[in-house]
Design a protein around this motif. Structure first.
Motif, PDB file in Angstrom:
ATOM      1  N   LEU A  72      -8.779 -16.033  16.388  1.00  0.00           N
ATOM      2  CA  LEU A  72      -7.663 -16.877  16.825  1.00  0.00           C
ATOM      3  C   LEU A  72      -6.475 -16.009  17.256  1.00  0.00           C
ATOM      4  CD1 LEU A  72      -7.305 -19.927  16.944  1.00  0.00           C
ATOM      5  CD2 LEU A  72      -6.374 -19.869  14.627  1.00  0.00           C
ATOM      6  N   ASN A  73      -6.161 -15.006  16.432  1.00  0.00           N
ATOM      7  CA  ASN A  73      -5.073 -14.085  16.777  1.00  0.00           C
ATOM      8  C   ASN A  73      -5.391 -13.326  18.057  1.00  0.00           C
ATOM      9  OD1 ASN A  73      -3.333 -14.667  14.639  1.00  0.00           O
ATOM     10  ND2 ASN A  73      -4.454 -13.326  13.257  1.00  0.00           N
ATOM     11  N   HIS A 123      -3.888 -19.250  30.434  1.00  0.00           N
ATOM     12  CA  HIS A 123      -5.203 -19.824  30.740  1.00  0.00           C
ATOM     13  C   HIS A 123      -6.324 -18.964  30.185  1.00  0.00           C
ATOM     14  CE1 HIS A 123      -3.587 -23.130  32.979  1.00  0.00           C
ATOM     15  NE2 HIS A 123      -2.759 -22.291  33.603  1.00  0.00           N
ATOM     16  N   ALA A 124      -6.142 -17.637  30.237  1.00  0.00           N
ATOM     17  CA  ALA A 124      -7.137 -16.738  29.646  1.00  0.00           C
ATOM     18  C   ALA A 124      -7.249 -16.997  28.145  1.00  0.00           C
ATOM     19  CB  ALA A 124      -6.759 -15.288  29.923  1.00  0.00           C
ATOM     20  N   ARG A 139     -10.446 -18.543  25.769  1.00  0.00           N
ATOM     21  CA  ARG A 139     -10.917 -17.942  24.517  1.00  0.00           C
ATOM     22  C   ARG A 139     -11.009 -18.991  23.408  1.00  0.00           C
ATOM     23  NH1 ARG A 139     -13.294 -13.269  23.325  1.00  0.00           N
ATOM     24  NH2 ARG A 139     -13.213 -12.137  25.284  1.00  0.00           N
ATOM     25  N   LEU A 140      -9.967 -19.847  23.342  1.00  0.00           N
ATOM     26  CA  LEU A 140      -9.929 -20.890  22.311  1.00  0.00           C
ATOM     27  C   LEU A 140     -11.115 -21.828  22.448  1.00  0.00           C
ATOM     28  CD1 LEU A 140      -6.319 -22.271  21.826  1.00  0.00           C
ATOM     29  CD2 LEU A 140      -7.561 -20.593  20.480  1.00  0.00           C
ATOM     30  N   ALA A 141     -11.450 -22.159  23.702  1.00  0.00           N
ATOM     31  CA  ALA A 141     -12.567 -23.075  23.928  1.00  0.00           C
ATOM     32  C   ALA A 141     -13.821 -22.530  23.262  1.00  0.00           C
ATOM     33  CB  ALA A 141     -12.784 -23.267  25.422  1.00  0.00           C
ATOM     34  N   GLY A 142     -13.969 -21.201  23.294  1.00  0.00           N
ATOM     35  CA  GLY A 142     -15.129 -20.584  22.666  1.00  0.00           C
ATOM     36  C   GLY A 142     -15.105 -20.698  21.146  1.00  0.00           C
ATOM     37  N   ARG A 170      -4.308 -24.467  12.397  1.00  0.00           N
ATOM     38  CA  ARG A 170      -3.930 -23.261  13.145  1.00  0.00           C
ATOM     39  C   ARG A 170      -4.523 -23.260  14.549  1.00  0.00           C
ATOM     40  NH1 ARG A 170      -5.280 -19.229   8.298  1.00  0.00           N
ATOM     41  NH2 ARG A 170      -6.940 -20.766   8.174  1.00  0.00           N
ATOM     42  N   LEU A 171      -5.776 -23.773  14.664  1.00  0.00           N
ATOM     43  CA  LEU A 171      -6.398 -23.832  15.985  1.00  0.00           C
ATOM     44  C   LEU A 171      -5.598 -24.770  16.903  1.00  0.00           C
ATOM     45  CD1 LEU A 171      -8.772 -23.081  17.843  1.00  0.00           C
ATOM     46  CD2 LEU A 171     -10.050 -24.982  16.867  1.00  0.00           C
TER      47      LEU A 171
END
Lengths: 144, 420
Positions: free
Chosen positions: B335-336, B348-349, B353-356, B368-369
């Motif tokens: 997450l960090n 957007h990048a 990453r979050l989507a993954g 936190r997410l």
């Protein structure tokens, strides 16, 4: 003798406390919130200082609750089983003191807890309460 | 008695406490009873030294008094337990030849053994922490109880049970054997890290006492670093604590609310602390394998060196998080990493990453997410989606202070929507 002091709140009360605008409910400013925290800390510290505090806990918002209910002999889990306005247990203190009257006196001090200063709903509309209940220390006490 | 004398005595006693306990346990065994005896010796010293003067050999004085007290306590105990089959655990004649208890050179080794003993894997983390603070940190049970918001009685019970568990496990009082040592040292570092976080994460209210826990963790990490100067992860742990704690003065606003890193007033950071952490890290990095504490310290150092959030060396931080994911994965590190990617290569990048991460069960329902997604959506200019994500995060959070912070962010976007 031990007594349990219980206080209650609804999901709406928790939301207002967390700074969310709730229709018909006064809002809690950062100062109100800090004042309430300071009061509760002082209250529990006094009880600890007089040796009467056994334990105290606050519960998280009702939305995080889970109910495990027996249905047709099978335990079924439900998330967030409460209605928005339903008042449920929000926290408790267990005190050990000389009499029921002393325990009631302790609970009555909670009346001085600062509330929200924001507009929307007057204090007279609200009649918060705390329950004081003697704790049975053993099965014998319950069976007598 | 002057206040200064009393303070000097307290400082001296806290340094000597683990050495004396170590010496007494090594000589006589009986960890649980020895701990009581040493506490009584320390109490006697705290009462007598400020007025009557510190004896020529304070360590020897304490060991003698504690040993006498231990004999009394054991006699009382043995009278009770004589018929019990306790004999097996008593010392064998061969062990009477251990070095004499007041041999000064062993002081530092004893403290290290005590740390290993208090962080014994047979104990729960809560017990490891309590026992370490009491036996090595020299804190009183009342102080520890106050820091963890439990009653004295409950904390006394926790410490007593922990001491009994250590005594019952029958671990000999010596350094863990070679192959076991790295793992056991890992447990010790983890306990110190938990003590530090316990103090750092709480920011106000009943937490005021807890900031002292961070100070205590730093003191113990310094001690560990002094005992094991060649271990680069121990140095990394101490550096991480110093580099993080340096931001404490800027971390809360006047009303006790949390101030995020990007909005902190950097001139209020403790620059002496930062310099010390950097020096430790610079000395440690070239030595041996780079473990997770050094990597986290390196990330903290890059934040501390930057004049502003924008001017931070984000690409370097991204690279360090990638190394950290390789040595000690975990959803929070990922997450960090996503945040760092967003700062280095645009929101957007980061969102990609979050989507993954969304499929990761360990993060499901974690506020936190949602909070990170809200923040990145806000940066990307999608204010309506950001507001929803802040509201979701607030609902998922259980801590009222965090909820208030997230609701405030959401409310701010509502206003800026109306007046763009």
């Amino acid at each position: 003798m031990k007594y349990m002091i219980l206080v209650y709140g609804s999901q709406q009360d928790y939301d207002a406390l967390a700074g969310r605008a709730v229709p018909g409910q006064p809002t809690w400013s950062a100062e109100d919130f800090a004042a309430m925290g300071a009061f509760m800390e002082e209250f529990s510290k006094d009880l600890a200082g007089s040796g009467e505090l056994v334990e105290t806990r606050g519960l998280t918002a009702p939305v995080h609750a889970r109910r495990v209910q027996l249905e047709h002999g099978v335990p079924v889990v439900t998330d967030g089983p409460y209605a928005e306005t339903q008042e449920v247990l929000a926290g408790y203190w267990i005190v050990e003191c000389e009499s029921f009257d002393r325990a009631s006196q302790i609970a009555a001090r909670l009346a001085a807890c600062p509330g929200p200063s924001g507009s929307g709903g007057s204090p007279a509309d609200r009649t918060p309460f705390a329950d004081v209940r003697p704790i049975a220390d053993s099965r014998n006490e319950l069976e007598l | 008695m002057t206040g200064r004398d009393a303070e000097d005595t307290e400082g001296l006693l806290r340094v000597l406490a683990p050495q004396v306990l170590g010496a007494v346990v090594r000589r006589y065994g009986h960890f649980d009873t020895a701990e009581d005896a040493v506490q009584e010796a320390l109490l006697a010293a705290a009462q007598q030294w400020p007025g009557g003067g510190v004896p020529a050999n304070p360590r020897g004085w304490l060991i003698t008094v504690a040993a006498r007290r231990l004999t009394d306590l054991l006699r009382a105990e043995q009278a009770r337990q004589r018929r019990e089959e306790n004999a097996a655990r008593r010392m064998l004649p061969g062990e009477w030849l251990a070095p004499s208890a007041d041999q000064p050179a062993a002081g530092s080794d004893d403290t290290l053994i005590l740390l290993f003993l208090c962080c014994h894997p047979a104990l729960s983390p809560a017990s490891q922490i309590a026992l370490t603070l009491r036996a090595v940190g020299g804190l009183t049970t009342t102080e520890i109880a106050r820091a963890f918001l439990v009653t004295d009685v409950a904390m006394t019970r926790r410490i007593t049970r922990a001491k009994q568990a250590v005594a019952a496990s029958g671990v000999p009082f010596r350094l863990p054997p070679g192959p076991e040592r790295p793992q056991r040292l890992g447990a010790v570092m983890h306990v110190l890290y938990l003590i530090f976080n316990e103090g750092y994460v709480t920011t106000s209210g009943p937490g005021l006492h807890r900031s002292e826990l961070s100070g205590e963790a730093i003191r113990l990490a310094r001690l560990l670093h002094r005992l094991l100067p060649g271990d680069s992860e121990v140095a990394g742990l101490l550096a991480l604590m110093l580099l993080t704690d340096a931001r404490r003065p800027a971390r809360t606003g006047p009303d006790g609310a949390l101030v995020p890193l990007a909005e902190q007033e950097r001139s209020r950071w403790n620059h002496a602390c930062i310099a010390e952490g950097q020096d430790l890290l610079t000395a440690a990095l070239p030595r041996g394998a780079t473990g997770p504490y050094q990597l986290q310290a390196a990330i903290a150092a890059l934040h501390d060196e930057a004049p502003s959030a924008e001017a931070t060396d984000w690409p370097q931080i991204v690279a360090l998080y990638e190394m950290l994911m390789r040595v000690s994965g975990g959803p929070v590190v990922a997450l960090n990493h996503a945040v760092a990617v967003a700062m280095a290569h645009g929101p957007h990048a980061g969102l990609a990453r979050l989507a993954g991460l969304e499929a990761d069960e360990r993060l499901a329902g974690d506020h936190r997410l949602s909070a990170v997604r809200a923040h990145l959506l806000e940066l990307s200019g999608d204010l309506a989606a950001a507001r929803d994500a802040y509201e979701t995060a607030a609902r998922q959070a259980t801590n009222l202070v965090q909820q208030r912070y997230l609701h405030t962010r959401a409310a701010r976007l509502t206003t800026s929507d109306v007046n763009p």
